[in-house]
Design a protein around this motif. Structure first.
Motif, mmCIF file in Angstrom:
data_model
loop_
_atom_site.group_PDB
_atom_site.id
_atom_site.type_symbol
_atom_site.label_atom_id
_atom_site.label_comp_id
_atom_site.label_asym_id
_atom_site.label_seq_id
_atom_site.Cartn_x
_atom_site.Cartn_y
_atom_site.Cartn_z
ATOM 1 N N ARG A 117 27.924 56.142 -115.948
ATOM 2 C CA ARG A 117 29.088 56.469 -115.548
ATOM 3 C C ARG A 117 29.262 57.999 -115.886
ATOM 4 O O ARG A 117 29.639 59.235 -115.357
ATOM 5 N N ASP A 118 29.453 57.944 -117.331
ATOM 6 C CA ASP A 118 30.403 59.324 -117.817
ATOM 7 C C ASP A 118 29.300 60.261 -118.182
ATOM 8 O O ASP A 118 29.554 61.563 -118.394
ATOM 9 N N VAL A 119 27.924 59.993 -118.534
ATOM 10 C CA VAL A 119 26.717 60.745 -118.760
ATOM 11 C C VAL A 119 25.553 60.496 -117.852
ATOM 12 O O VAL A 119 25.184 59.382 -117.948
ATOM 13 N N ASP A 120 24.987 61.472 -117.371
ATOM 14 C CA ASP A 120 23.843 61.314 -116.298
ATOM 15 C C ASP A 120 24.134 60.068 -115.642
ATOM 16 O O ASP A 120 23.156 59.007 -115.472
ATOM 17 N N GLU A 121 24.972 60.061 -114.552
ATOM 18 C CA GLU A 121 25.098 58.910 -113.388
ATOM 19 C C GLU A 121 24.141 59.245 -112.521
ATOM 20 O O GLU A 121 23.885 59.821 -111.653
ATOM 21 N N VAL A 122 22.891 58.189 -112.847
ATOM 22 C CA VAL A 122 21.775 58.258 -111.634
ATOM 23 C C VAL A 122 22.259 58.044 -110.226
ATOM 24 O O VAL A 122 22.942 56.812 -110.051
ATOM 25 N N ASP A 123 21.827 58.794 -109.545
ATOM 26 C CA ASP A 123 22.219 58.648 -108.092
ATOM 27 C C ASP A 123 21.120 57.681 -107.319
ATOM 28 O O ASP A 123 19.942 58.252 -107.158
ATOM 29 N N LEU A 124 21.695 56.583 -106.746
ATOM 30 C CA LEU A 124 20.983 55.456 -106.247
ATOM 31 C C LEU A 124 20.707 56.006 -104.727
ATOM 32 O O LEU A 124 21.643 55.744 -104.128
ATOM 33 N N LEU A 125 19.557 56.291 -104.391
ATOM 34 C CA LEU A 125 19.179 56.872 -102.902
ATOM 35 C C LEU A 125 18.969 55.656 -101.975
ATOM 36 O O LEU A 125 19.308 55.875 -100.817
ATOM 37 N N GLU A 126 18.089 54.830 -102.481
ATOM 38 C CA GLU A 126 17.771 53.541 -101.735
ATOM 39 C C GLU A 126 17.828 52.444 -102.383
ATOM 40 O O GLU A 126 17.655 52.345 -103.521
ATOM 41 N N GLY A 127 18.058 51.327 -101.594
ATOM 42 C CA GLY A 127 17.865 49.947 -102.653
ATOM 43 C C GLY A 127 19.015 49.682 -103.589
ATOM 44 O O GLY A 127 20.126 50.125 -103.208
ATOM 45 N N ARG A 128 18.996 49.048 -104.621
ATOM 46 C CA ARG A 128 19.792 48.777 -105.712
ATOM 47 C C ARG A 128 19.221 48.849 -107.037
ATOM 48 O O ARG A 128 17.932 49.287 -107.203
ATOM 49 N N TRP A 129 20.024 48.752 -108.006
ATOM 50 C CA TRP A 129 19.760 48.742 -109.424
ATOM 51 C C TRP A 129 19.056 47.489 -109.832
ATOM 52 O O TRP A 129 19.555 46.519 -109.300
ATOM 53 N N THR A 162 3.692 43.238 -113.747
ATOM 54 C CA THR A 162 3.789 43.640 -112.582
ATOM 55 C C THR A 162 5.135 43.567 -112.203
ATOM 56 O O THR A 162 5.844 42.552 -112.154
ATOM 57 N N LEU A 163 5.613 44.921 -111.599
ATOM 58 C CA LEU A 163 7.113 45.146 -111.311
ATOM 59 C C LEU A 163 7.332 45.530 -109.784
ATOM 60 O O LEU A 163 6.334 46.093 -109.285
ATOM 61 N N THR A 164 8.386 45.020 -109.336
ATOM 62 C CA THR A 164 8.693 45.294 -107.945
ATOM 63 C C THR A 164 9.624 46.458 -107.771
ATOM 64 O O THR A 164 10.578 46.362 -108.261
ATOM 65 N N VAL A 165 9.392 47.396 -107.021
ATOM 66 C CA VAL A 165 10.381 48.614 -106.498
ATOM 67 C C VAL A 165 11.442 48.191 -105.963
ATOM 68 O O VAL A 165 11.418 47.752 -104.899
ATOM 69 N N VAL A 166 12.714 48.098 -106.549
ATOM 70 C CA VAL A 166 13.753 47.731 -105.767
ATOM 71 C C VAL A 166 14.764 48.655 -105.469
ATOM 72 O O VAL A 166 16.028 48.774 -105.016
ATOM 73 N N GLY A 167 14.537 50.061 -105.950
ATOM 74 C CA GLY A 167 15.378 51.279 -105.605
ATOM 75 C C GLY A 167 14.812 52.400 -105.963
ATOM 76 O O GLY A 167 13.722 52.674 -106.658
ATOM 77 N N VAL A 168 15.348 53.426 -105.275
ATOM 78 C CA VAL A 168 15.082 54.893 -105.457
ATOM 79 C C VAL A 168 15.997 55.593 -106.021
ATOM 80 O O VAL A 168 17.088 55.567 -105.407
ATOM 81 N N ALA A 169 15.800 56.386 -106.949
ATOM 82 C CA ALA A 169 16.978 57.215 -107.643
ATOM 83 C C ALA A 169 16.668 58.334 -107.826
ATOM 84 O O ALA A 169 15.643 58.819 -108.002
ATOM 85 N N ARG A 170 17.841 59.193 -108.276
ATOM 86 C CA ARG A 170 17.743 60.505 -108.768
ATOM 87 C C ARG A 170 18.433 60.760 -109.998
ATOM 88 O O ARG A 170 19.440 60.736 -109.878
ATOM 89 N N SER A 171 17.914 61.405 -110.943
ATOM 90 C CA SER A 171 18.707 61.928 -112.236
ATOM 91 C C SER A 171 18.819 63.347 -112.173
ATOM 92 O O SER A 171 17.821 64.243 -111.844
#
Length: 806
Positions: A117-129, A162-171
């Motif tokens: 929130r206060d520093v580098d709030e990652v912008d979630l473009l799709e999905g969830r965290w 093996t991990l599942t992609v649950v979101g797409v984000a942008r820093s």
């Protein structure tokens, strides 16, 4: 309509050529100024908006987990100048397998409990965290294709998670390629590896010096060597602004040329109108017009075409700005980029203000003129001025018609000077455009490295058309057999191979391309900016953006990760290469021997063997190996290629003549813009000459009639008129070439600096004497083109009609 309005309309209608010249000059100047000012104003807007909205990190620092603890890092948030901090977050550089999510390249993963929130709030473009282990969020800029619900596996790590992609984000400041929950980091961190990430915001972070001071403050209380890399927000900002900033110096140069030319032409047109309309001015005053009204009438005659040209220029500037602004806004998802209203108002108002002031200065003479004097003078022609020049030219071994033409500029020096100024700026534009095209060509040659006569390109692996499907292995090529075929081919004179793989660098997110050469590649078209070509393993060359991003210089060392074990190289040269945003390292194949599959780099095993367990390296995408050949003198490259392809056909690769494609959309855009603006400037310059010669011809129509009565033929008349602008055009052309070379020497380095490149002399020193000579005669050509129509009119004028004209 008022009487004054009728005078203005009548003047505009009578002087159609002058009206066209003023309108075109204003349109060209305003169009380039609107586009340049807009790009200058909004080049950083997408990044600035995203940085403010996401509270971007002014400084991100990577720490070695073996030298510092999380508790020690937590105390750094209290350092002097820190306004907010986030972390410590566990980090790891891992390499996924080639699967559903795309190619397998090293990626920087960070464990964060949330988007912040206060520093580098990652912008979630799709999905969830991600909320539990087994889930991952990919960066939109990641090399791994960010598609929801796809699987990303890591076969090189213990347990092959093996991990599942649950979101797409942008820093906004690119702090990671992917994010997972902190509990997942244990499975993603190999024994003895991994690190921590701290993100800081400072009370003052406006300059690089402030960022450096802040970095020293947060690391001052930590163990020496704990910080292994850092990234400033200013570096990211410069990269974000780079594409649009490239156009600004170039457009500002053309805008300045257009504005100066507009001022000169408007002043010349109004002054000529006053000079040739002396009797008309006297009549206007005799019927009751005040001096102020006369001045306003002539200013209005300049403002009307300038206003139309300004409106068209604003429209053209908007149309040219659309594709460039769309490309700039796409990076951060901003769709609202447009030409700001204040830009239109400022540029249009400034242009019209310059026209008004210039026209007022020239028209002031009409207001001060006494009515009686204006009525008595009639046509204000000088019969004495220039007589010495006429006598001097008559002694030259030239035909009489040419001698008369050479002496004419001395009779109207002010008008000749105005025409020369128009030709001068036209010659400047042509010279600058030719030089810029040559410089961009040199940059593209450096980008393509196309010195080779024949190239065996790398086969399409995990990329591009024909790439294998998910989970499939790319085709394996026996590079040793390819090298043997090239070396044994009849006609091979020089040869080297280039193997490109990916690695990480401490302090940088994402990966860099490492190109390892087998053989001497110094002849392959690589342009050095500073330093030297490497001559032994352990040395490397890098482009300018790499030096800026890592804060290094020639002589420093950098460590490459993502291989079987870290590799340290010493930078010995700075190379010009704008590809991959300059994030590249060029070295000898021996540098990586023992740190990856040595056989892959020396051409003695299959390209795909880099993925095998025997290498001990972290799995990554297959390296791309290409072979570059210079054929012996006298060897036909096409025949050589056909013969070589016969031997290469069983190996699954194909040779092609010439180097790789060196095209660039940006270069094409720049060349197209410069050609269009140059043609407009040349057209305005030629019309400026036409206006001056037309006024001069009309003033001396009676003299032309006398010459014709004495036996001057139409061809001789044309010669006389064209010769009258020859000296002016030639002198202006020579001066224009000199100024164009100087302008090129200022603008090209500024354009290179705007994209983070230093340009060597081979890119800047593109003018050669054989090229400058034709350019110097370009001014003569512009002047001749502008004088052709008046010359034709003078040649067709009937002798009796000309003699009756007063």
């Amino acid at each position: 309509m008022s009487a004054l309005g009728k005078v203005v309309r009548s003047g505009v209608g009578r002087r159609r050529v002058q009206t066209l010249v003023i309108g075109l000059a204003a349109m060209m100047a305003v169009a380039s100024s609107v586009l340049g000012t807009t790009l200058l104003a909004v080049s950083g807007a997408p990044f600035a908006d995203a940085f403010a909205a996401q509270h971007g990190a002014h400084l991100s620092v990577q720490f070695d987990a073996g030298k510092v603890s999380a508790g020690q890092l937590s105390t750094s948030r209290d350092a002097k100048g820190v306004s907010a901090a986030a972390g410590p977050f566990r980090t790891a550089t891992v390499t996924p397998g080639a699967g559903e999510a795309g190619p397998a390249w090293p990626m920087h993963v960070v464990g964060r409990p949330g988007p912040g929130r206060d520093v580098d709030e990652v912008d979630l473009l799709e999905g969830r965290w991600p909320t539990r282990p087994g889930e991952i969020v990919l960066s939109k800029a990641s090399a791994v294709i960010p598609i929801l619900d796809t699987k990303v596996d890591f076969p090189g790590l213990p347990g092959a998670p093996t991990l599942t992609v649950v979101g797409v984000a942008r820093s906004v400041t690119g702090t990671a390629d992917a994010w997972v929950v902190p509990a997942q980091m244990t499975a993603l961190t190999a024994p003895g590896s991994g690190g921590y990430q701290m993100l800081y915001r400072f009370t003052d972070a406006a300059t690089a010096a402030r960022i450096t001071a802040g970095g020293k403050a947060v690391t001052g209380s930590l163990p020496p060597g704990a910080a292994v890399g850092e990234q400033s927000w200013l570096t990211v900002k410069k990269t974000a602004e780079r594409d649009t900033a490239l156009y600004v110096p170039f457009l500002m140069a053309f805008g300045a040329l257009g504005l100066v030319m507009s001022v000169l032409i408007v002043g010349n047109v109004v002054a000529s109108a006053v000079g040739t309309g002396t009797r008309r001015i006297g009549i206007l005053k005799a019927v009751g017009c005040t001096p102020a009204q006369v001045v306003r009438a002539y200013v209005g005659q300049a403002l009307i075409p300038a206003g139309i040209g300004t409106g068209l220029g604003v429209l053209v500037g908007h149309l040219l700005a659309v594709p460039v602004l769309a490309e700039a806004g796409e990076v951060y998802g901003s769709s609202s980029l447009a030409v700001e209203p204040w830009v239109d108002v400022a540029v249009a108002g400034g242009a019209l203000g310059l026209v008004a002031v210039t026209a007022w200065g020239s028209a002031l003479r009409a207001g001060r003129m006494r009515t009686v004097d204006a009525l008595a003078v009639g046509r204000n022609t000088s019969v004495r001025r220039g007589r010495w020049a006429a006598r001097l030219s008559a002694r030259l071994p030239l035909p009489p018609s040419a001698a008369l033409g050479l002496a004419r500029p001395c009779a109207r020096p002010a008008r000749a000077l105005a025409m020369g100024a128009a030709v001068l700026f036209g010659a400047v534009a042509v010279t600058f455009t030719v030089g810029m095209g040559a410089s961009l060509g040199e940059v593209m040659k450096a980008r393509a490295h196309d010195a080779a006569d024949v190239v065996v390109p790398a086969p399409r692996g995990a990329f591009g058309p024909g790439a294998p499907g998910p989970g499939e292995r790319p085709p394996e090529v026996d590079q040793a057999a390819v090298a043997a075929a090239v070396e044994s081919a009849d006609g091979t004179e020089l040869y080297y191979s280039a193997t490109t793989l990916r690695a990480t660098v401490s302090g940088l997110t994402g990966t860099v391309d490492v190109t390892a050469f087998t053989g001497d590649a110094s002849w392959g078209g690589y342009t050095m900016v500073e330093g030297r070509w490497f001559d032994q393993p352990g040395e490397a060359m890098v482009p300018t953006p790499f030096l800026a991003a890592t804060g290094t210089r020639i002589g420093d060392k950098v460590t490459l990760g993502g291989l079987a074990e870290p590799v340290t190289v010493r930078i010995v040269g700075e190379v010009l290469d704008p590809r991959k945003d300059g994030m590249q390292v060029f070295t000898d194949a021996g540098t990586l021997t023992g740190h990856t599959d040595a056989g892959t780099l020396t051409g003695h095993t299959d390209a795909g063997s880099l993925n095998t367990a025997e290498t001990g390296s972290a799995p990554q995408g297959p390296p791309e190996t290409s072979h570059h050949i210079a054929v012996a003198p006298g060897t036909d490259a096409a025949a050589y290629t056909d013969a070589l392809n016969t031997d290469l056909a069983p190996l699954g690769v194909t040779a092609q003549t010439g180097g790789p494609d060196s095209g660039s959309d940006m270069v094409m855009t720049l060349n197209a813009l410069s050609a269009m603006l140059t043609l407009m400037l040349v057209a305005v310059a030629a019309l400026g000459v036409l206006n001056g010669v037309l006024l001069d011809t009309r003033e001396r129509v009676r003299d032309i009639g006398v010459h014709k009565a004495l036996g001057m033929t139409p061809r001789q008349t044309i010669t006389m008129v064209l010769t009258s602008v020859a000296v002016t055009g030639l002198v202006a052309g020579v001066l224009g070439v000199a100024l164009g070379v100087a302008l090129h020497g200022w603008v090209m380095p500024a354009m290179g600096e705007s994209v983070g490149l230093r340009l060597p002399d081979s890119v800047l020193a593109v003018y050669q004497v054989p090229e400058l000579l034709p350019l110097a005669f370009g001014g003569l050509l512009i002047a001749t083109l502008g004088a052709l129509l008046p010359a034709g009119w003078a040649a067709r004028a009937r002798t009796a009609t000309a003699l009756r004209t007063e």
